[in-house]
Design an enzyme around this catalytic site. Structure first.
Site, PDB file in Angstrom:
ATOM      1  N   ARG A   1       0.836  -1.205   0.000  1.00 55.42           N
ATOM      2  CA  ARG A   1       0.000   0.000   0.000  1.00 55.42           C
ATOM      3  C   ARG A   1       0.876   1.263   0.000  1.00 55.42           C
ATOM      4  O   ARG A   1       0.590   2.235  -0.685  1.00 55.42           O
ATOM      5  CB  ARG A   1      -0.873  -0.048   1.255  1.00 55.42           C
ATOM      6  CG  ARG A   1      -1.992   0.933   1.292  1.00 55.42           C
ATOM      7  CD  ARG A   1      -2.917   0.585   2.433  1.00 55.42           C
ATOM      8  NE  ARG A   1      -3.869  -0.429   2.049  1.00 55.42           N
ATOM      9  CZ  ARG A   1      -5.157  -0.156   1.765  1.00 55.42           C
ATOM     10  NH1 ARG A   1      -5.609   1.062   1.854  1.00 55.42           N
ATOM     11  NH2 ARG A   1      -5.981  -1.117   1.406  1.00 55.42           N
TER      12      ARG A   1
ATOM     13  N   LEU B   1      -5.440   6.443   3.202  1.00 57.07           N
ATOM     14  CA  LEU B   1      -4.127   6.901   2.740  1.00 57.07           C
ATOM     15  C   LEU B   1      -3.095   6.643   3.833  1.00 57.07           C
ATOM     16  O   LEU B   1      -3.336   6.920   5.008  1.00 57.07           O
ATOM     17  CB  LEU B   1      -4.189   8.390   2.408  1.00 57.07           C
ATOM     18  CG  LEU B   1      -5.022   8.722   1.167  1.00 57.07           C
ATOM     19  CD1 LEU B   1      -5.301  10.215   1.091  1.00 57.07           C
ATOM     20  CD2 LEU B   1      -4.348   8.223  -0.112  1.00 57.07           C
TER      21      LEU B   1
ATOM     22  N   ASN C   1     -11.207  15.486   2.633  1.00 63.34           N
ATOM     23  CA  ASN C   1     -12.145  14.426   2.249  1.00 63.34           C
ATOM     24  C   ASN C   1     -13.558  14.934   2.464  1.00 63.34           C
ATOM     25  O   ASN C   1     -13.803  15.792   3.309  1.00 63.34           O
ATOM     26  CB  ASN C   1     -11.893  13.196   3.125  1.00 63.34           C
ATOM     27  CG  ASN C   1     -12.826  12.042   2.797  1.00 63.34           C
ATOM     28  OD1 ASN C   1     -13.029  11.716   1.625  1.00 63.34           O
ATOM     29  ND2 ASN C   1     -13.408  11.414   3.810  1.00 63.34           N
TER      30      ASN C   1
ATOM     31  N   HIS D   1     -17.333  13.453   3.458  1.00 66.07           N
ATOM     32  CA  HIS D   1     -17.892  12.250   4.078  1.00 66.07           C
ATOM     33  C   HIS D   1     -19.406  12.426   4.251  1.00 66.07           C
ATOM     34  O   HIS D   1     -19.850  13.480   4.722  1.00 66.07           O
ATOM     35  CB  HIS D   1     -17.220  12.023   5.435  1.00 66.07           C
ATOM     36  CG  HIS D   1     -17.710  10.794   6.124  1.00 66.07           C
ATOM     37  ND1 HIS D   1     -17.302   9.523   5.767  1.00 66.07           N
ATOM     38  CD2 HIS D   1     -18.605  10.632   7.132  1.00 66.07           C
ATOM     39  CE1 HIS D   1     -17.908   8.645   6.532  1.00 66.07           C
ATOM     40  NE2 HIS D   1     -18.707   9.287   7.364  1.00 66.07           N
TER      41      HIS D   1
ATOM     42  N   ASP E   1      -6.362  12.498   8.099  1.00 69.17           N
ATOM     43  CA  ASP E   1      -5.189  11.975   8.817  1.00 69.17           C
ATOM     44  C   ASP E   1      -5.179  10.456   8.636  1.00 69.17           C
ATOM     45  O   ASP E   1      -5.899   9.926   7.791  1.00 69.17           O
ATOM     46  CB  ASP E   1      -5.189  12.433  10.284  1.00 69.17           C
ATOM     47  CG  ASP E   1      -6.382  11.912  11.059  1.00 69.17           C
ATOM     48  OD1 ASP E   1      -7.059  10.962  10.574  1.00 69.17           O
ATOM     49  OD2 ASP E   1      -6.647  12.433  12.155  1.00 69.17           O
TER      50      ASP E   1
ATOM     51  N   GLY F   1      -6.331   8.109  10.421  1.00 69.19           N
ATOM     52  CA  GLY F   1      -7.484   7.377  10.928  1.00 69.19           C
ATOM     53  C   GLY F   1      -8.605   7.286   9.900  1.00 69.19           C
ATOM     54  O   GLY F   1      -8.506   7.814   8.791  1.00 69.19           O
TER      55      GLY F   1
ATOM     56  N   ASP G   1     -11.685   8.686   8.867  1.00 68.32           N
ATOM     57  CA  ASP G   1     -12.552   9.869   8.972  1.00 68.32           C
ATOM     58  C   ASP G   1     -12.402  10.577  10.318  1.00 68.32           C
ATOM     59  O   ASP G   1     -13.384  11.033  10.908  1.00 68.32           O
ATOM     60  CB  ASP G   1     -14.020   9.473   8.723  1.00 68.32           C
ATOM     61  CG  ASP G   1     -14.202   8.802   7.379  1.00 68.32           C
ATOM     62  OD1 ASP G   1     -13.606   9.271   6.403  1.00 68.32           O
ATOM     63  OD2 ASP G   1     -14.928   7.798   7.301  1.00 68.32           O
TER      64      ASP G   1
HETATM   65  C1  GRF Z   1     -19.862  10.690  -1.450  1.00 72.31           C
HETATM   66  O1  GRF Z   1     -21.097  10.621  -0.791  1.00 72.31           O
HETATM   67  C2  GRF Z   1     -18.744  10.883  -0.472  1.00 72.31           C
HETATM   68  O2  GRF Z   1     -19.135  11.560   0.675  1.00 72.31           O
HETATM   69  C3  GRF Z   1     -18.385   9.464  -0.104  1.00 72.31           C
HETATM   70  O3  GRF Z   1     -18.533   8.736  -1.273  1.00 72.31           O
HETATM   71  C4  GRF Z   1     -19.500   9.382  -2.118  1.00 72.31           C
HETATM   72  C5  GRF Z   1     -18.808   9.590  -3.430  1.00 72.31           C
HETATM   73  O4  GRF Z   1     -19.695   9.999  -4.430  1.00 72.31           O
HETATM   74  N1  GRF Z   1     -17.063   9.413   0.468  1.00 72.31           N
HETATM   75  P1  GRF Z   1     -19.153  10.497  -5.835  1.00 72.31           P
HETATM   76  O5  GRF Z   1     -18.200   9.438  -6.385  1.00 72.31           O
HETATM   77  O6  GRF Z   1     -18.470  11.816  -5.621  1.00 72.31           O
HETATM   78  O7  GRF Z   1     -20.386  10.614  -6.685  1.00 72.31           O
END
Ligand code: GRF
Length: 180
Positions: free
Chosen positions: A57, A85, A99, A101, A133, A135, A137
């Site tokens: 990885r 990552l 990111n 989420h 980071d 972890g 999320d």
């Molecule tokens: C999003 O809801 C994001 O929050 C999550 O995965 C989804 C990705 O959607 N991590 P897309 O590929 O941007 O349409």
């Protein structure tokens, strides 16, 4: 210049492109991810870094960081990128990896945030843009916005409404980071 990491549909990548942000490279761990087509359509260089093609990885992450850096990336956005990552990647872009989420972190981290929120029976969930980071999320939140859970919601209907919020707040936060 922004490097974007994707694994799937790429609707958040599209939101960044549509906002006119300086996306200069798009990397995916998934060959054939629809997000790569969106990048190609926009004329943005793409790279595929499948885990199977590397001995570890870390080796994959170093190759991906090298590729992004060579294209001038100074900010990295995970837009539906579904791998963790490693430090080998993160140390190349200190405090410059974000990111998006689909939950109100720290509630419901992980890969099934929308399903987990529905199953928990919460009345509201949301979207979070946060620094990445090591972890799952766990990095510092930069923006959180609430989305109500409606009667009869399914994972798909709820995720669609969360995505609408993501498509607004992700470009806003990324734009602010570009200006900073
Ligand atoms: C999003 O809801 C994001 O929050 C999550 O995965 C989804 C990705 O959607 N991590 P897309 O590929 O941007 O349409």
């Amino acid at each position: 210049m922004i490097g974007v990491l994707v694994s799937g549909a790429g609707s958040n990548l599209q939101a960044l492109l549509d906002a006119g942000l300086p996306v200069g490279a798009v990397a995916s761990n998934v060959p054939g991810a629809p997000a790569l087509d969106r990048a190609a359509t926009a004329g943005v260089p793409t790279g595929v870094f499948a885990l199977e093609a590397y001995p570890s990885r870390e080796a994959r992450d170093v190759a991906m960081a090298d590729w992004l850096e060579a294209r001038g990336a100074t900010l990295v956005v995970c837009a539906g990128y579904m791998h963790l990552l490693t430090p080998a990647f993160l140390e190349r872009f200190p405090d410059r990896v974000v990111n998006v989420h689909p939950a109100l972190l720290p509630a419901f981290p992980g890969a099934h945030a929308v399903r987990d929120a529905l199953e928990a029976g919460v009345s509201e969930t949301g979207a979070t843009v946060h620094l990445v980071d090591e972890g799952v999320d766990t990095g510092r939140a930069l923006r959180r916005e609430t989305v109500p859970v409606l009667p009869g919601d399914t994972v798909d209907t709820l995720h669609a409404r969360i995505r609408e919020v993501e498509h607004r707040i992700l470009p806003e936060v990324v734009g602010e980071l570009c200006d900073a």
